[in-house]
Write an enzyme that holds these catalytic residues in place. Structure first.
Site, short mmCIF file in Angstrom:
data_model
loop_
_atom_site.label_atom_id
_atom_site.label_comp_id
_atom_site.label_asym_id
_atom_site.label_seq_id
_atom_site.Cartn_x
_atom_site.Cartn_y
_atom_site.Cartn_z
N THR A 277 0.83 -1.22 0.00
CA THR A 277 0.00 0.00 0.00
C THR A 277 0.86 1.26 0.00
OG1 THR A 277 -1.42 1.31 1.49
CG2 THR A 277 -0.17 -0.44 2.50
N ASP A 278 0.26 2.36 -0.46
CA ASP A 278 0.97 3.65 -0.43
C ASP A 278 1.27 4.10 1.01
OD1 ASP A 278 -1.65 4.32 0.32
OD2 ASP A 278 -1.91 5.87 -1.21
N GLU A 279 0.51 3.53 1.97
CA GLU A 279 0.68 3.97 3.36
C GLU A 279 2.06 3.65 3.93
OE1 GLU A 279 -2.46 3.70 6.02
OE2 GLU A 279 -4.00 3.73 4.49
N TYR B 95 -1.19 -0.33 11.13
CA TYR B 95 -1.51 -1.03 9.87
C TYR B 95 -0.39 -0.80 8.86
CZ TYR B 95 -3.36 -1.42 5.10
OH TYR B 95 -3.50 -1.71 3.76
N LYS C 154 2.18 -3.57 7.16
CA LYS C 154 2.32 -3.77 5.71
C LYS C 154 3.76 -3.51 5.27
CE LYS C 154 -0.47 -4.48 3.00
NZ LYS C 154 -1.03 -5.77 2.47
P1 NAD Z 1 -10.32 -6.44 2.87
O1 NAD Z 1 -10.19 -6.11 4.31
O2 NAD Z 1 -11.57 -6.09 2.14
O3 NAD Z 1 -10.09 -8.00 2.67
C1 NAD Z 1 -9.08 -8.73 3.31
C2 NAD Z 1 -9.38 -10.21 3.14
O4 NAD Z 1 -8.33 -10.95 3.78
C3 NAD Z 1 -10.70 -10.64 3.80
O5 NAD Z 1 -11.44 -11.44 2.92
C4 NAD Z 1 -10.24 -11.43 5.02
O6 NAD Z 1 -11.16 -12.45 5.39
C5 NAD Z 1 -8.93 -12.01 4.54
N1 NAD Z 1 -8.01 -12.35 5.63
C6 NAD Z 1 -7.69 -11.59 6.70
N2 NAD Z 1 -6.84 -12.27 7.51
C7 NAD Z 1 -6.61 -13.46 6.90
C8 NAD Z 1 -5.80 -14.58 7.24
N3 NAD Z 1 -5.06 -14.60 8.35
N4 NAD Z 1 -5.78 -15.64 6.39
C9 NAD Z 1 -6.55 -15.63 5.26
N5 NAD Z 1 -7.33 -14.62 4.91
C10 NAD Z 1 -7.37 -13.53 5.72
O7 NAD Z 1 -9.05 -5.78 2.17
P2 NAD Z 1 -8.89 -5.06 0.75
O8 NAD Z 1 -9.25 -3.65 0.90
O9 NAD Z 1 -9.49 -5.89 -0.30
O10 NAD Z 1 -7.31 -5.12 0.61
C11 NAD Z 1 -6.67 -6.25 0.02
C12 NAD Z 1 -5.17 -6.02 0.05
O11 NAD Z 1 -4.86 -4.83 -0.67
C13 NAD Z 1 -4.61 -5.84 1.46
O12 NAD Z 1 -3.39 -6.51 1.54
C14 NAD Z 1 -4.44 -4.33 1.57
O13 NAD Z 1 -3.40 -4.02 2.47
C15 NAD Z 1 -4.10 -3.95 0.15
N6 NAD Z 1 -4.47 -2.58 -0.25
C16 NAD Z 1 -5.75 -2.13 -0.05
C17 NAD Z 1 -6.08 -0.83 -0.46
C18 NAD Z 1 -7.47 -0.28 -0.25
O14 NAD Z 1 -7.67 0.94 -0.42
N7 NAD Z 1 -8.47 -1.08 0.08
C19 NAD Z 1 -5.12 -0.02 -1.09
C20 NAD Z 1 -3.82 -0.54 -1.29
C21 NAD Z 1 -3.53 -1.81 -0.88
P1 TYD Z 2 -9.75 5.13 5.02
O1 TYD Z 2 -10.85 4.78 4.08
O2 TYD Z 2 -9.76 4.54 6.38
O3 TYD Z 2 -8.39 4.78 4.27
P2 TYD Z 2 -6.86 5.18 4.66
O4 TYD Z 2 -6.78 5.41 6.10
O5 TYD Z 2 -6.19 3.94 4.23
O6 TYD Z 2 -6.51 6.36 3.83
O7 TYD Z 2 -9.70 6.69 5.17
C1 TYD Z 2 -9.61 7.54 4.04
C2 TYD Z 2 -9.53 8.96 4.57
O8 TYD Z 2 -10.79 9.27 5.17
C3 TYD Z 2 -8.48 9.15 5.64
O9 TYD Z 2 -7.88 10.44 5.49
C4 TYD Z 2 -9.27 9.10 6.93
C5 TYD Z 2 -10.62 9.67 6.53
N1 TYD Z 2 -11.77 9.14 7.29
C6 TYD Z 2 -12.68 10.02 7.90
O10 TYD Z 2 -12.54 11.26 7.83
N2 TYD Z 2 -13.72 9.49 8.61
C7 TYD Z 2 -13.90 8.15 8.74
O11 TYD Z 2 -14.86 7.74 9.41
C8 TYD Z 2 -12.99 7.26 8.09
C9 TYD Z 2 -13.14 5.78 8.20
C10 TYD Z 2 -11.93 7.81 7.37
#
Ligand code: NAD
Ligand code: TYD
Length: 345
Positions: A124-126, A149, A153
Protein backbone atom coordinates in the site's frame (compact mmCIF):
# COMPACT_ATOMS: atom_id res chain seq x y z
CA UNK A 1 1.34 -20.22 -15.57
CA UNK A 2 -1.92 -22.07 -14.98
CA UNK A 3 -2.77 -22.32 -11.31
CA UNK A 4 -2.89 -19.23 -9.13
CA UNK A 5 -3.32 -19.02 -5.38
CA UNK A 6 -5.06 -15.81 -4.35
CA UNK A 7 -5.07 -15.08 -0.63
CA UNK A 8 -7.82 -12.85 0.79
CA UNK A 9 -10.00 -13.38 -2.28
CA UNK A 10 -13.23 -13.02 -0.31
CA UNK A 11 -12.37 -9.41 0.55
CA UNK A 12 -12.88 -6.24 -1.43
CA UNK A 13 -10.01 -6.11 -3.94
CA UNK A 14 -9.39 -9.87 -3.80
CA UNK A 15 -12.91 -10.73 -4.97
CA UNK A 16 -12.64 -8.42 -7.99
CA UNK A 17 -9.20 -9.85 -8.74
CA UNK A 18 -10.37 -13.49 -8.61
CA UNK A 19 -13.26 -12.67 -10.93
CA UNK A 20 -10.89 -10.89 -13.31
CA UNK A 21 -8.48 -13.87 -13.51
CA UNK A 22 -11.33 -16.29 -14.26
CA UNK A 23 -12.78 -13.92 -16.87
CA UNK A 24 -9.55 -12.95 -18.66
CA UNK A 25 -7.73 -16.32 -18.66
CA UNK A 26 -9.96 -19.21 -19.67
CA UNK A 27 -7.16 -21.73 -19.00
CA UNK A 28 -6.40 -20.56 -15.43
CA UNK A 29 -7.47 -22.28 -12.26
CA UNK A 30 -7.81 -20.10 -9.20
CA UNK A 31 -7.64 -21.18 -5.57
CA UNK A 32 -8.90 -18.57 -3.15
CA UNK A 33 -7.77 -19.07 0.44
CA UNK A 34 -9.49 -16.80 2.92
CA UNK A 35 -10.06 -16.89 6.66
CA UNK A 36 -13.39 -15.08 6.32
CA UNK A 37 -12.71 -12.50 9.00
CA UNK A 38 -15.37 -9.81 9.51
CA UNK A 39 -14.14 -8.28 6.20
CA UNK A 40 -14.33 -11.48 4.15
CA UNK A 41 -17.62 -12.40 2.52
CA UNK A 42 -18.33 -15.37 0.25
CA UNK A 43 -21.27 -13.48 -1.22
CA UNK A 44 -18.69 -11.31 -3.01
CA UNK A 45 -17.96 -14.24 -5.34
CA UNK A 46 -21.32 -16.08 -5.45
CA UNK A 47 -21.40 -15.62 -9.23
CA UNK A 48 -18.28 -17.78 -9.73
CA UNK A 49 -18.95 -20.40 -7.03
CA UNK A 50 -20.11 -22.99 -9.58
CA UNK A 51 -17.15 -22.41 -11.92
CA UNK A 52 -15.04 -25.64 -12.11
CA UNK A 53 -11.81 -23.60 -12.44
CA UNK A 54 -12.45 -21.92 -9.09
CA UNK A 55 -11.96 -23.35 -5.61
CA UNK A 56 -12.57 -21.68 -2.27
CA UNK A 57 -10.57 -22.85 0.74
CA UNK A 58 -11.46 -21.62 4.20
CA UNK A 59 -8.10 -21.11 5.89
CA UNK A 60 -5.56 -18.89 7.57
CA UNK A 61 -2.35 -17.78 5.87
CA UNK A 62 -0.61 -18.30 9.24
CA UNK A 63 -1.30 -22.06 8.95
CA UNK A 64 1.99 -23.39 7.56
CA UNK A 65 0.70 -26.89 6.89
CA UNK A 66 -2.24 -25.60 4.86
CA UNK A 67 -0.04 -23.11 3.00
CA UNK A 68 2.36 -25.96 2.11
CA UNK A 69 -0.52 -28.01 0.75
CA UNK A 70 -1.89 -25.16 -1.34
CA UNK A 71 1.38 -23.65 -2.55
CA UNK A 72 2.54 -27.08 -3.73
CA UNK A 73 -0.39 -27.06 -6.16
CA UNK A 74 0.14 -23.67 -7.78
CA UNK A 75 2.46 -21.76 -10.14
CA UNK A 76 1.97 -18.30 -8.67
CA UNK A 77 0.66 -16.49 -5.59
CA UNK A 78 -1.09 -13.15 -5.33
CA UNK A 79 -1.09 -12.14 -1.70
CA UNK A 80 -3.94 -9.88 -0.62
CA UNK A 81 -4.99 -11.42 2.71
CA UNK A 82 -4.53 -8.84 5.43
CA UNK A 83 -6.07 -6.91 8.24
CA UNK A 84 -6.61 -3.63 6.45
CA UNK A 85 -8.27 -0.90 8.49
CA UNK A 86 -6.11 1.84 10.03
CA UNK A 87 -8.66 2.75 12.71
CA UNK A 88 -8.91 -0.85 13.91
CA UNK A 89 -5.10 -1.10 14.01
CA UNK A 90 -5.09 1.96 16.27
CA UNK A 91 -7.55 0.25 18.63
CA UNK A 92 -5.32 -2.87 18.78
CA UNK A 93 -2.77 -4.26 16.35
CA UNK A 94 -2.38 -7.93 17.40
CA UNK A 95 -4.27 -9.31 14.40
CA UNK A 96 -2.31 -7.00 12.08
CA UNK A 97 1.05 -8.25 13.29
CA UNK A 98 -0.17 -11.84 13.17
CA UNK A 99 -1.73 -11.84 9.69
CA UNK A 100 0.05 -9.06 7.83
CA UNK A 101 3.56 -9.78 9.12
CA UNK A 102 3.67 -13.41 10.30
CA UNK A 103 1.10 -14.65 7.76
CA UNK A 104 3.09 -13.14 4.88
CA UNK A 105 6.26 -14.72 6.27
CA UNK A 106 4.57 -18.14 6.38
CA UNK A 107 3.45 -17.74 2.79
CA UNK A 108 6.94 -16.68 1.70
CA UNK A 109 8.46 -19.74 3.42
CA UNK A 110 5.99 -22.06 1.70
CA UNK A 111 6.70 -20.36 -1.65
CA UNK A 112 10.43 -20.76 -1.15
CA UNK A 113 10.10 -24.42 -0.23
CA UNK A 114 7.88 -25.44 -3.12
CA UNK A 115 9.13 -23.06 -5.80
CA UNK A 116 6.80 -20.77 -7.71
CA UNK A 117 7.02 -18.63 -10.83
CA UNK A 118 5.77 -15.41 -9.26
CA UNK A 119 4.77 -14.01 -5.86
CA UNK A 120 2.87 -10.73 -6.08
CA UNK A 121 2.60 -8.94 -2.76
CA UNK A 122 -0.16 -6.33 -2.61
CA UNK A 123 1.26 -3.56 -0.46
CA UNK A 124 0.00 0.00 0.00
CA UNK A 125 0.97 3.65 -0.43
CA UNK A 126 0.68 3.97 3.36
CA UNK A 127 4.11 2.36 3.80
CA UNK A 128 5.76 5.64 2.69
CA UNK A 129 4.04 7.67 5.37
CA UNK A 130 2.59 11.05 4.50
CA UNK A 131 3.84 12.90 1.41
CA UNK A 132 4.55 16.62 1.84
CA UNK A 133 2.54 18.98 -0.36
CA UNK A 134 3.94 18.98 -3.88
CA UNK A 135 5.84 15.69 -3.43
CA UNK A 136 5.06 12.22 -4.80
CA UNK A 137 6.67 9.12 -3.27
CA UNK A 138 8.71 6.94 -5.59
CA UNK A 139 9.53 3.26 -5.24
CA UNK A 140 13.08 3.90 -4.01
CA UNK A 141 12.00 6.20 -1.16
CA UNK A 142 12.52 4.99 2.40
CA UNK A 143 9.48 3.50 4.13
CA UNK A 144 8.20 5.64 6.98
CA UNK A 145 4.90 4.11 8.11
CA UNK A 146 3.10 6.06 10.83
CA UNK A 147 0.29 3.80 12.05
CA UNK A 148 0.25 0.11 13.07
CA UNK A 149 -1.51 -1.03 9.87
CA UNK A 150 1.00 0.80 7.68
CA UNK A 151 3.89 -0.54 9.77
CA UNK A 152 2.67 -4.14 9.49
CA UNK A 153 2.32 -3.77 5.71
CA UNK A 154 5.78 -2.18 5.48
CA UNK A 155 7.27 -5.09 7.46
CA UNK A 156 5.69 -7.64 5.11
CA UNK A 157 6.62 -5.61 2.03
CA UNK A 158 10.27 -5.59 3.15
CA UNK A 159 10.20 -9.30 4.02
CA UNK A 160 9.10 -9.99 0.45
CA UNK A 161 11.98 -7.95 -0.95
CA UNK A 162 14.37 -9.65 1.47
CA UNK A 163 13.24 -13.07 0.22
CA UNK A 164 14.08 -11.94 -3.31
CA UNK A 165 17.52 -10.64 -2.29
CA UNK A 166 18.36 -13.59 -0.02
CA UNK A 167 16.83 -16.54 -1.83
CA UNK A 168 15.94 -15.28 -5.30
CA UNK A 169 12.21 -15.77 -4.66
CA UNK A 170 10.47 -14.19 -7.68
CA UNK A 171 8.66 -11.47 -5.78
CA UNK A 172 6.92 -8.39 -7.23
CA UNK A 173 5.52 -5.75 -4.88
CA UNK A 174 2.69 -3.36 -5.74
CA UNK A 175 2.04 -0.28 -3.59
CA UNK A 176 -1.46 0.87 -4.40
CA UNK A 177 -3.36 3.98 -3.42
CA UNK A 178 -6.80 4.24 -1.75
CA UNK A 179 -9.17 2.03 -3.67
CA UNK A 180 -12.94 2.39 -4.13
CA UNK A 181 -15.66 0.28 -5.68
CA UNK A 182 -18.40 -2.28 -4.98
CA UNK A 183 -18.07 -4.81 -2.12
CA UNK A 184 -15.81 -2.75 0.14
CA UNK A 185 -16.61 -3.38 3.79
CA UNK A 186 -18.39 -0.32 5.21
CA UNK A 187 -15.66 0.69 7.64
CA UNK A 188 -13.44 2.52 5.12
CA UNK A 189 -14.38 6.11 4.43
CA UNK A 190 -16.27 5.82 1.14
CA UNK A 191 -18.53 2.83 1.89
CA UNK A 192 -19.06 4.11 5.44
CA UNK A 193 -20.13 7.54 4.24
CA UNK A 194 -22.31 6.14 1.43
CA UNK A 195 -24.15 3.72 3.72
CA UNK A 196 -24.52 6.32 6.49
CA UNK A 197 -25.95 8.78 3.97
CA UNK A 198 -28.36 6.13 2.68
CA UNK A 199 -29.54 5.76 6.31
CA UNK A 200 -29.67 9.56 6.83
CA UNK A 201 -27.00 9.22 9.53
CA UNK A 202 -24.12 11.66 10.05
CA UNK A 203 -20.86 11.29 8.10
CA UNK A 204 -18.02 11.40 10.67
CA UNK A 205 -15.28 13.41 9.00
CA UNK A 206 -11.98 13.36 10.90
CA UNK A 207 -10.49 16.74 11.80
CA UNK A 208 -10.78 19.49 9.24
CA UNK A 209 -11.44 17.05 6.37
CA UNK A 210 -8.63 18.61 4.34
CA UNK A 211 -6.55 15.42 4.21
CA UNK A 212 -5.74 14.27 0.68
CA UNK A 213 -6.08 10.82 -0.82
CA UNK A 214 -5.58 9.63 -4.41
CA UNK A 215 -8.52 7.41 -5.38
CA UNK A 216 -8.16 4.35 -7.61
CA UNK A 217 -11.10 2.36 -8.98
CA UNK A 218 -10.96 -1.30 -7.93
CA UNK A 219 -11.09 -2.62 -11.53
CA UNK A 220 -8.09 -0.45 -12.41
CA UNK A 221 -6.22 -1.69 -9.34
CA UNK A 222 -6.92 -5.29 -10.40
CA UNK A 223 -5.77 -4.64 -13.97
CA UNK A 224 -2.48 -3.35 -12.54
CA UNK A 225 -2.07 -6.47 -10.37
CA UNK A 226 -2.78 -8.64 -13.41
CA UNK A 227 -0.04 -6.83 -15.36
CA UNK A 228 2.43 -7.22 -12.48
CA UNK A 229 1.64 -10.92 -12.18
CA UNK A 230 2.49 -11.45 -15.83
CA UNK A 231 4.97 -8.70 -16.71
CA UNK A 232 6.34 -7.20 -13.49
CA UNK A 233 10.11 -7.53 -13.11
CA UNK A 234 11.05 -9.75 -10.19
CA UNK A 235 12.54 -8.03 -7.17
CA UNK A 236 10.87 -4.77 -8.22
CA UNK A 237 8.32 -2.51 -6.56
CA UNK A 238 5.60 -0.69 -8.53
CA UNK A 239 3.48 2.19 -7.28
CA UNK A 240 -0.13 2.01 -8.49
CA UNK A 241 -2.23 5.17 -8.39
CA UNK A 242 -4.53 7.35 -10.45
CA UNK A 243 -3.83 11.06 -9.79
CA UNK A 244 -7.44 11.38 -8.58
CA UNK A 245 -6.59 13.67 -5.67
CA UNK A 246 -9.44 14.79 -3.44
CA UNK A 247 -9.76 16.31 0.00
CA UNK A 248 -11.86 14.05 2.21
CA UNK A 249 -14.46 16.79 2.56
CA UNK A 250 -14.81 16.94 -1.23
CA UNK A 251 -15.47 13.19 -1.28
CA UNK A 252 -18.10 13.53 1.47
CA UNK A 253 -19.82 16.35 -0.42
CA UNK A 254 -19.75 14.45 -3.72
CA UNK A 255 -21.38 11.41 -2.06
CA UNK A 256 -24.15 13.56 -0.59
CA UNK A 257 -24.76 15.23 -3.92
CA UNK A 258 -25.02 11.90 -5.75
CA UNK A 259 -27.57 10.73 -3.18
CA UNK A 260 -29.40 14.05 -3.05
CA UNK A 261 -28.78 14.36 0.71
CA UNK A 262 -28.01 17.58 2.61
CA UNK A 263 -24.41 18.65 3.37
CA UNK A 264 -25.56 19.12 6.97
CA UNK A 265 -25.05 15.34 7.40
CA UNK A 266 -21.28 16.02 7.54
CA UNK A 267 -19.98 16.04 11.15
CA UNK A 268 -16.44 17.14 11.89
CA UNK A 269 -15.30 14.77 14.63
CA UNK A 270 -12.11 14.27 16.68
CA UNK A 271 -9.28 13.32 14.34
CA UNK A 272 -7.64 9.91 13.93
CA UNK A 273 -4.37 9.90 15.92
CA UNK A 274 -1.27 10.20 13.71
CA UNK A 275 -3.53 10.85 10.72
CA UNK A 276 -1.43 10.99 7.55
CA UNK A 277 -2.25 14.30 5.89
CA UNK A 278 -1.57 13.39 2.31
CA UNK A 279 -0.61 10.41 0.16
CA UNK A 280 0.75 10.82 -3.31
CA UNK A 281 2.56 8.34 -5.53
CA UNK A 282 4.77 8.72 -8.56
CA UNK A 283 3.47 5.81 -10.67
CA UNK A 284 5.52 6.43 -13.83
CA UNK A 285 7.21 3.03 -13.46
CA UNK A 286 4.02 0.99 -13.95
CA UNK A 287 2.89 3.44 -16.63
CA UNK A 288 6.08 2.58 -18.55
CA UNK A 289 5.15 -1.12 -18.20
CA UNK A 290 1.89 -0.40 -20.02
CA UNK A 291 -0.75 0.36 -17.37
CA UNK A 292 -2.86 3.44 -16.82
CA UNK A 293 -6.13 3.76 -14.93
CA UNK A 294 -9.25 3.86 -17.08
CA UNK A 295 -11.82 5.20 -14.64
CA UNK A 296 -11.86 8.82 -13.45
CA UNK A 297 -12.92 9.73 -9.92
CA UNK A 298 -16.44 10.97 -10.73
CA UNK A 299 -17.29 7.85 -12.71
CA UNK A 300 -15.76 5.55 -10.07
CA UNK A 301 -17.66 7.26 -7.26
CA UNK A 302 -20.94 7.21 -9.20
CA UNK A 303 -20.55 3.46 -9.92
CA UNK A 304 -19.72 2.79 -6.28
CA UNK A 305 -22.60 4.81 -4.86
CA UNK A 306 -25.01 3.16 -7.32
CA UNK A 307 -23.82 -0.30 -6.26
CA UNK A 308 -24.46 0.37 -2.57
CA UNK A 309 -27.85 1.82 -3.48
CA UNK A 310 -28.73 -1.39 -5.34
CA UNK A 311 -27.29 -3.80 -2.76
CA UNK A 312 -28.78 -2.77 0.53
CA UNK A 313 -29.06 -6.34 1.88
CA UNK A 314 -25.27 -6.79 1.34
CA UNK A 315 -24.33 -3.78 3.44
CA UNK A 316 -27.11 -4.13 6.02
CA UNK A 317 -25.73 -7.60 6.78
CA UNK A 318 -22.17 -6.23 6.97
CA UNK A 319 -23.31 -3.50 9.35
CA UNK A 320 -25.01 -5.87 11.79
CA UNK A 321 -23.64 -7.78 14.81
CA UNK A 322 -20.06 -7.01 15.84
CA UNK A 323 -19.97 -4.03 13.45
CA UNK A 324 -22.29 -2.16 15.79
CA UNK A 325 -19.84 -2.61 18.69
CA UNK A 326 -16.96 -1.38 16.55
CA UNK A 327 -18.99 1.58 15.32
CA UNK A 328 -19.94 2.57 18.85
CA UNK A 329 -16.36 2.30 20.06
CA UNK A 330 -14.91 4.24 17.15
CA UNK A 331 -17.61 6.86 16.62
CA UNK A 332 -19.95 6.93 19.65
CA UNK A 333 -17.94 9.42 21.72
CA UNK A 334 -16.77 11.32 18.67
CA UNK A 335 -20.32 11.98 17.48
CA UNK A 336 -21.50 12.82 21.02
CA UNK A 337 -18.67 15.34 21.44
CA UNK A 338 -19.45 16.89 18.04
CA UNK A 339 -23.14 17.20 18.98
CA UNK A 340 -22.22 18.81 22.34
CA UNK A 341 -19.97 21.29 20.59
CA UNK A 342 -22.71 22.16 18.11
CA UNK A 343 -25.16 22.71 20.99
CA UNK A 344 -22.72 25.10 22.67
CA UNK A 345 -22.38 27.26 19.55
P1 NAD B 1 -10.32 -6.44 2.87
O1 NAD B 1 -10.19 -6.11 4.31
O2 NAD B 1 -11.57 -6.09 2.14
O3 NAD B 1 -10.09 -8.00 2.67
C1 NAD B 1 -9.08 -8.73 3.31
C2 NAD B 1 -9.38 -10.21 3.14
O4 NAD B 1 -8.33 -10.95 3.78
C3 NAD B 1 -10.70 -10.64 3.80
O5 NAD B 1 -11.44 -11.44 2.92
C4 NAD B 1 -10.24 -11.43 5.02
O6 NAD B 1 -11.16 -12.45 5.39
C5 NAD B 1 -8.93 -12.01 4.54
N1 NAD B 1 -8.01 -12.35 5.63
C6 NAD B 1 -7.69 -11.59 6.70
N2 NAD B 1 -6.84 -12.27 7.51
C7 NAD B 1 -6.61 -13.46 6.90
C8 NAD B 1 -5.80 -14.58 7.24
N3 NAD B 1 -5.06 -14.60 8.35
N4 NAD B 1 -5.78 -15.64 6.39
C9 NAD B 1 -6.55 -15.63 5.26
N5 NAD B 1 -7.33 -14.62 4.91
C10 NAD B 1 -7.37 -13.53 5.72
O7 NAD B 1 -9.05 -5.78 2.17
P2 NAD B 1 -8.89 -5.06 0.75
O8 NAD B 1 -9.25 -3.65 0.90
O9 NAD B 1 -9.49 -5.89 -0.30
O10 NAD B 1 -7.31 -5.12 0.61
C11 NAD B 1 -6.67 -6.25 0.02
C12 NAD B 1 -5.17 -6.02 0.05
O11 NAD B 1 -4.86 -4.83 -0.67
C13 NAD B 1 -4.61 -5.84 1.46
O12 NAD B 1 -3.39 -6.51 1.54
C14 NAD B 1 -4.44 -4.33 1.57
O13 NAD B 1 -3.40 -4.02 2.47
C15 NAD B 1 -4.10 -3.95 0.15
N6 NAD B 1 -4.47 -2.58 -0.25
C16 NAD B 1 -5.75 -2.13 -0.05
C17 NAD B 1 -6.08 -0.83 -0.46
C18 NAD B 1 -7.47 -0.28 -0.25
O14 NAD B 1 -7.67 0.94 -0.42
N7 NAD B 1 -8.47 -1.08 0.08
C19 NAD B 1 -5.12 -0.02 -1.09
C20 NAD B 1 -3.82 -0.54 -1.29
C21 NAD B 1 -3.53 -1.81 -0.88
P1 TYD C 1 -9.75 5.13 5.02
O1 TYD C 1 -10.85 4.78 4.08
O2 TYD C 1 -9.76 4.54 6.38
O3 TYD C 1 -8.39 4.78 4.27
P2 TYD C 1 -6.86 5.18 4.66
O4 TYD C 1 -6.78 5.41 6.10
O5 TYD C 1 -6.19 3.94 4.23
O6 TYD C 1 -6.51 6.36 3.83
O7 TYD C 1 -9.70 6.69 5.17
C1 TYD C 1 -9.61 7.54 4.04
C2 TYD C 1 -9.53 8.96 4.57
O8 TYD C 1 -10.79 9.27 5.17
C3 TYD C 1 -8.48 9.15 5.64
O9 TYD C 1 -7.88 10.44 5.49
C4 TYD C 1 -9.27 9.10 6.93
C5 TYD C 1 -10.62 9.67 6.53
N1 TYD C 1 -11.77 9.14 7.29
C6 TYD C 1 -12.68 10.02 7.90
O10 TYD C 1 -12.54 11.26 7.83
N2 TYD C 1 -13.72 9.49 8.61
C7 TYD C 1 -13.90 8.15 8.74
O11 TYD C 1 -14.86 7.74 9.41
C8 TYD C 1 -12.99 7.26 8.09
C9 TYD C 1 -13.14 5.78 8.20
C10 TYD C 1 -11.93 7.81 7.37
Amino acid sequence: MRRILVTGGAGFIGSHFVRRLLREYSEYEVINVDKLTYAGNRDNLRDVEGEPRYRFVLGDICDRQLMDELVREVDAIVSLAAETHVDRSLLGADAFIRTDVHGTYVLLCAAREHGIERFVYVSTDEVYGEAPEGYSSSETDPLQPRNPYAASKAAADMLCLAFFASYGLPVVVSRGSNTLGPCQYPEKMIPLFVTNALRDEPLPLYGDGRQVRDWLFVEDHCEALDLLLHKGAVGEVYNVAADNYRHNIQVAEAILELLDKPHSLIRHVEDRPGHDRRYSLDWSKIRALGWAPRCGFDEALAKTVAWYGDNESWWQKARSGAYQEYYQRQYGWRLEAAARQEGEQ
